[in-house]
Scaffold this motif. Structure first.
Motif, PDB file in Angstrom:
ATOM      1  N   MET A 226      18.360  28.639 -19.032  1.00 51.51           N
ATOM      2  CA  MET A 226      17.738  29.947 -18.828  1.00 51.51           C
ATOM      3  C   MET A 226      18.390  31.011 -19.718  1.00 51.51           C
ATOM      4  N   SER A 227      19.718  31.056 -19.723  1.00 50.80           N
ATOM      5  CA  SER A 227      20.410  32.062 -20.537  1.00 50.80           C
ATOM      6  C   SER A 227      20.256  31.772 -22.021  1.00 50.80           C
ATOM      7  N   PHE A 228      20.304  30.469 -22.396  1.00 48.59           N
ATOM      8  CA  PHE A 228      20.096  30.077 -23.790  1.00 48.59           C
ATOM      9  C   PHE A 228      18.687  30.464 -24.248  1.00 48.59           C
ATOM     10  N   GLY A 229      17.693  30.178 -23.416  1.00 43.99           N
ATOM     11  CA  GLY A 229      16.311  30.493 -23.785  1.00 43.99           C
ATOM     12  C   GLY A 229      16.075  31.978 -23.922  1.00 43.99           C
ATOM     13  N   LEU A 230      16.576  32.759 -22.951  1.00 43.10           N
ATOM     14  CA  LEU A 230      16.377  34.201 -23.013  1.00 43.10           C
ATOM     15  C   LEU A 230      17.094  34.801 -24.212  1.00 43.10           C
ATOM     16  N   ALA A 231      18.364  34.416 -24.408  1.00 40.22           N
ATOM     17  CA  ALA A 231      19.124  34.956 -25.537  1.00 40.22           C
ATOM     18  C   ALA A 231      18.508  34.527 -26.863  1.00 40.22           C
ATOM     19  N   GLY A 232      18.071  33.251 -26.926  1.00 40.70           N
ATOM     20  CA  GLY A 232      17.450  32.766 -28.154  1.00 40.70           C
ATOM     21  C   GLY A 232      16.135  33.455 -28.452  1.00 40.70           C
ATOM     22  N   ARG A 285      10.231  26.625 -11.164  1.00 41.23           N
ATOM     23  CA  ARG A 285       9.319  25.751 -11.909  1.00 41.23           C
ATOM     24  C   ARG A 285       8.228  26.556 -12.601  1.00 41.23           C
ATOM     25  N   TYR A 286       7.581  27.433 -11.854  1.00 35.56           N
ATOM     26  CA  TYR A 286       6.482  28.231 -12.420  1.00 35.56           C
ATOM     27  C   TYR A 286       6.984  29.147 -13.537  1.00 35.56           C
ATOM     28  N   CYS A 287       8.200  29.680 -13.371  1.00 32.49           N
ATOM     29  CA  CYS A 287       8.740  30.588 -14.391  1.00 32.49           C
ATOM     30  C   CYS A 287       9.077  29.846 -15.682  1.00 32.49           C
ATOM     31  N   PHE A 288       9.665  28.648 -15.560  1.00 35.30           N
ATOM     32  CA  PHE A 288       9.936  27.855 -16.770  1.00 35.30           C
ATOM     33  C   PHE A 288       8.624  27.534 -17.499  1.00 35.30           C
ATOM     34  N   PHE A 289       7.603  27.154 -16.741  1.00 34.67           N
ATOM     35  CA  PHE A 289       6.320  26.804 -17.354  1.00 34.67           C
ATOM     36  C   PHE A 289       5.666  28.026 -18.007  1.00 34.67           C
ATOM     37  N   ALA A 310       1.676  38.226 -24.016  1.00 32.79           N
ATOM     38  CA  ALA A 310       2.426  36.962 -24.010  1.00 32.79           C
ATOM     39  C   ALA A 310       3.929  37.224 -23.932  1.00 32.79           C
ATOM     40  N   THR A 311       4.392  38.215 -24.673  1.00 37.86           N
ATOM     41  CA  THR A 311       5.820  38.564 -24.642  1.00 37.86           C
ATOM     42  C   THR A 311       6.243  39.014 -23.257  1.00 37.86           C
ATOM     43  N   LEU A 312       5.411  39.839 -22.623  1.00 43.01           N
ATOM     44  CA  LEU A 312       5.738  40.312 -21.273  1.00 43.01           C
ATOM     45  C   LEU A 312       5.784  39.162 -20.281  1.00 43.01           C
ATOM     46  N   VAL A 313       4.881  38.192 -20.438  1.00 46.74           N
ATOM     47  CA  VAL A 313       4.907  37.007 -19.562  1.00 46.74           C
ATOM     48  C   VAL A 313       6.242  36.277 -19.704  1.00 46.74           C
ATOM     49  N   VAL A 314       6.703  36.111 -20.951  1.00 46.76           N
ATOM     50  CA  VAL A 314       7.970  35.419 -21.189  1.00 46.76           C
ATOM     51  C   VAL A 314       9.131  36.188 -20.566  1.00 46.76           C
ATOM     52  N   PHE A 315       9.193  37.490 -20.846  1.00 45.11           N
ATOM     53  CA  PHE A 315      10.299  38.297 -20.335  1.00 45.11           C
ATOM     54  C   PHE A 315      10.316  38.337 -18.803  1.00 45.11           C
ATOM     55  N   GLU A 316       9.156  38.521 -18.195  1.00 44.71           N
ATOM     56  CA  GLU A 316       9.115  38.611 -16.728  1.00 44.71           C
ATOM     57  C   GLU A 316       9.463  37.269 -16.096  1.00 44.71           C
ATOM     58  N   ALA A 317       9.049  36.172 -16.722  1.00 41.64           N
ATOM     59  CA  ALA A 317       9.413  34.851 -16.203  1.00 41.64           C
ATOM     60  C   ALA A 317      10.925  34.673 -16.218  1.00 41.64           C
ATOM     61  N   ASP A 319      13.104  37.092 -16.162  1.00 36.94           N
ATOM     62  CA  ASP A 319      13.666  38.033 -15.196  1.00 36.94           C
ATOM     63  C   ASP A 319      13.548  37.530 -13.763  1.00 36.94           C
ATOM     64  N   MET A 320      12.578  36.684 -13.471  1.00 40.15           N
ATOM     65  CA  MET A 320      12.471  36.062 -12.154  1.00 40.15           C
ATOM     66  C   MET A 320      13.362  34.818 -12.040  1.00 40.15           C
ATOM     67  N   LEU A 321      13.582  34.142 -13.163  1.00 42.91           N
ATOM     68  CA  LEU A 321      14.407  32.938 -13.144  1.00 42.91           C
ATOM     69  C   LEU A 321      15.839  33.235 -12.711  1.00 42.91           C
ATOM     70  N   ARG A 322      16.410  34.302 -13.238  1.00 44.66           N
ATOM     71  CA  ARG A 322      17.820  34.588 -12.959  1.00 44.66           C
ATOM     72  C   ARG A 322      18.093  34.747 -11.459  1.00 44.66           C
ATOM     73  N   PRO A 323      17.385  35.651 -10.762  1.00 42.67           N
ATOM     74  CA  PRO A 323      17.662  35.774  -9.317  1.00 42.67           C
ATOM     75  C   PRO A 323      17.243  34.548  -8.520  1.00 42.67           C
ATOM     76  N   ALA A 324      16.197  33.833  -8.971  1.00 45.64           N
ATOM     77  CA  ALA A 324      15.758  32.641  -8.232  1.00 45.64           C
ATOM     78  C   ALA A 324      16.824  31.553  -8.274  1.00 45.64           C
ATOM     79  N   ILE A 325      17.377  31.295  -9.457  1.00 48.98           N
ATOM     80  CA  ILE A 325      18.420  30.270  -9.581  1.00 48.98           C
ATOM     81  C   ILE A 325      19.677  30.710  -8.833  1.00 48.98           C
ATOM     82  N   THR A 326      20.034  31.987  -8.951  1.00 44.22           N
ATOM     83  CA  THR A 326      21.221  32.495  -8.256  1.00 44.22           C
ATOM     84  C   THR A 326      21.064  32.381  -6.748  1.00 44.22           C
ATOM     85  N   THR A 327      19.883  32.737  -6.235  1.00 42.05           N
ATOM     86  CA  THR A 327      19.637  32.636  -4.793  1.00 42.05           C
ATOM     87  C   THR A 327      19.766  31.199  -4.319  1.00 42.05           C
TER      88      THR A 327
END
Length: 396
Positions: A226-232, A285-289, A310-317, A319-327
């Motif tokens: 997740m961090s690699f993908g977002l940073a990349g 799962r939905y956010c990665f996809f 499309a960019t907003l979809v990527v960024f928002e996905a 942004d949801m991944l981080r708290p979901a994985i942490t939770t």
């Protein structure tokens, strides 16, 4: 949540917002620092790497230390150290002082961010945890969103003025935490660690075994991806859309501003509901996809407004991944929340270091290569989530 717990969480959210605001105030003025002192691009890259490297090394140790000594001291000292680092940067006029400041900044981030997440896990029930972590993520994002604009305004006074303001915000945050957070002697504020003496540094094999369980290793892998993908994705986005799709500065600013607004709304008002509807694994799962599909559109779609969507979809996905994985991570263990969140932050730092380096190198070869690497990793994680669901059932 009780009224007292809500008060504690509100104080932590306020402090997290202020410290993230302070951190991001400096972003617009870094080019001026480079030109003023005739630093090379490599020198500026070393500054950024020092921040991420120290954060990577310190996060697990600091997180576990907070399991033993309590959350409040770690939060207060993290905020104070952040203030001192900003004041040093404001006074610095030599490269080694700038480097020390950024390294200390990384230490302060390692002390505050995972500890705040661990505290949220300590004080909240499983039912309320997604909501609170969503609030903390929103505070984190909100500070990072508002900071650069405010920093640009303050830099008109003096290009080092934002660093003085960041230091003052850190002092304010320190005082807020010091006086408004209850003492660690309060049972409601203690870590839930069952065995504080059994730790990684003294040979706590039980903790090692838990960290190396299949479900934990899978979650740690997803944190890195997740961090690699977002940073990349994010590190070369401005260059990519400018060179390939002819986005001007206003278009790029529009995308980033819209992302900030939508991200805050999603994290504050919708993240908790999404977790209740689908559960953390399906959200992941939905956010990665969605992020993988959005990245494909960024590569091949040449309509400006469709690219923005499309960019907003990527960024928002993301942004949801981080708290979901942490939770989900905090729910997998009832103890050692500081250590778990420290490892979380450490792996995030590794992704933040590796992602931009690989994306930048691949962009020089072919403009599509960086995003195709990101897509491969994201789709791999999408597939892994099905196995994660099975592992979690076994772990239950």
């Amino acid at each position: 949540m009780t009224r007292e717990v809500k008060k504690i969480i509100a104080v932590v959210i306020c402090c997290e917002f202020l410290i993230c605001l302070g951190m991001s105030l400096i972003f617009p003025v870094m080019p001026f620092i480079k030109n003023e002192y005739h630093f090379s691009a490599f020198d500026m890259g070393v500054m950024s790497s020092l921040f991420a490297f120290v954060q990577f090394v310190a996060s697990p140790v600091v997180g576990q230390t907070s399991d033993k000594m309590g959350r409040k001291p770690m939060l207060v000292w993290g905020l104070l150290i952040f203030s001192l680092a900003e004041f040093v940067f404001a006074l610095a006029n030599q490269l080694w002082l700038f480097d020390i400041s950024r390294a200390v900044d990384g230490l302060s981030a390692a002390m505050f961010v995972p500890t705040s997440m661990a505290l949220a896990a300590d004080l909240t029930s499983v039912k309320d945890r997604a909501k609170v972590i969503g609030w903390l993520s929103a505070a984190f994002s909100g500070g990072l969103i508002l900071g650069p604009g405010l920093g640009g305004i303050l830099a008109n006074i003096n290009y080092k003025f934002p660093f003085w303001v960041a230091g003052i915000l850190g002092i304010i945050s320190t005082l807020v935490a010091m006086f408004l957070l209850p003492s660690d002697s309060d049972e409601r504020f203690k870590s839930t660690t069952d065995n504080p003496e059994g730790n990684l540094l003294s040979g706590g094999w039980v903790q090692i075994k838990k960290l190396l369980s299949p479900v934990m290793v899978t979650l740690f892998l997803m944190i890195f991806i997740m961090s690699f993908g977002l940073a990349g994705f994010e590190s070369i986005y401005s260059l990519y859309v400018n060179e390939v799709h002819n986005f001007d500065l206003q278009s790029i600013a529009l995308v980033l501003t819209l992302n900030g607004i939508i991200s805050l709304i999603l994290q504050v008002f919708f993240f908790d509901r999404m977790v209740q509807w689908w559960g953390e694994i399906r959200v992941i799962r939905y956010c990665f996809f969605a992020s993988a599909i959005g990245t494909v559109f960024v590569i091949y779609d040449h309509s400006h407004w469709q690219l923005i969507v499309a960019t907003l979809v990527v960024f928002e996905a993301f942004d949801m991944l981080r708290p979901a994985i942490t939770t989900l991570l905090t729910k997998m263990s009832k103890d050692n929340q500081g250590l778990l969140n420290g490892v979380n932050m450490s792996l995030t730092s590794v992704g933040n270091i590796v992602g931009p380096l690989i994306s930048g190198a691949l962009l020089d070869i072919n403009y599509q290569y960086p995003y195709w690497i990101v897509i491969v990793f994201l789709m791999g994680s999408f597939i892994i989530t099905f196995g994660l669901q099975h592992l979690r059932r076994q772990n239950a």
